[in-house]
Design a protein around this motif. Sequence first.
Motif, short mmCIF file in Angstrom:
data_model
loop_
_atom_site.label_atom_id
_atom_site.label_comp_id
_atom_site.label_asym_id
_atom_site.label_seq_id
_atom_site.Cartn_x
_atom_site.Cartn_y
_atom_site.Cartn_z
N PRO A 91 0.83 -1.21 0.00
CA PRO A 91 0.00 0.00 0.00
C PRO A 91 0.86 1.25 0.00
N GLY A 92 0.43 2.24 -0.77
CA GLY A 92 1.17 3.48 -0.89
C GLY A 92 2.17 3.50 -2.02
N SER A 93 2.38 2.36 -2.65
CA SER A 93 3.37 2.24 -3.73
C SER A 93 2.84 2.80 -5.04
N SER A 94 3.77 2.91 -5.99
CA SER A 94 3.43 3.32 -7.35
C SER A 94 3.75 2.18 -8.30
N LYS A 134 -9.36 9.17 -8.58
CA LYS A 134 -9.18 10.16 -7.52
C LYS A 134 -7.86 10.89 -7.64
N ARG A 189 -5.04 9.89 -8.80
CA ARG A 189 -3.84 9.11 -8.55
C ARG A 189 -3.24 8.49 -9.81
N SER A 237 -0.31 5.72 -8.60
CA SER A 237 0.38 6.06 -7.35
C SER A 237 -0.59 5.92 -6.18
N SER A 238 -0.02 5.94 -4.98
CA SER A 238 -0.82 5.84 -3.75
C SER A 238 -1.79 4.67 -3.80
N LEU A 239 -1.27 3.52 -4.21
CA LEU A 239 -2.12 2.34 -4.37
C LEU A 239 -2.62 1.83 -3.02
N THR A 240 -3.85 1.34 -3.03
CA THR A 240 -4.46 0.77 -1.84
C THR A 240 -4.93 -0.65 -2.16
N ASP A 265 -7.33 -1.31 -4.95
CA ASP A 265 -6.88 -1.27 -6.34
C ASP A 265 -6.51 -2.66 -6.87
N SER A 300 -0.01 -5.68 2.11
CA SER A 300 1.14 -5.57 3.00
C SER A 300 1.56 -6.95 3.49
#
Length: 130
Positions: A14-17, A65, A67, A84-87, A90, A130
């Motif tokens: 999470p948070g990666s691009s 959004k 990203r 970017s800012s993957l959750t 996604d 994660s």
Amino acid sequence: QQQLVESGGGLVQPGSSLRLSCKVSGFPLNFYTVGWLRQAPGKEYEGLACITNLDSPNYSEDSVKGRFTISRDRATQTVYLQMSSLTPEDTAVYYCAATGGRDWTGRNICPLTSPPYTFWGRGTQVTVSS
């Protein structure tokens, strides 16, 4: 033979691009719109972004959004989706697709729904965990 081949998927935190690529062959990209869509398990296709033959983009703000960024390299017939800012939300199989459809003015359409895309790639898996 018309062909679209996606690449660049994988397992990320999470948070990666991540940057996805869609290599197009067998038809001239200059006359087509290319879109990126995704499908999560048990869900329908979700349109994310598209880019017309004139490099005009369209985004699904609900899904993206701000990203994701779509771009096109005419020389290599490749369309990219920079994410970017993957959750974890996604996580899905990501597809690129192409359509030569036009509106009543003669301009290429840029749809965020699965029809009316005509040519599809086989998809690349993106997993955010994660």
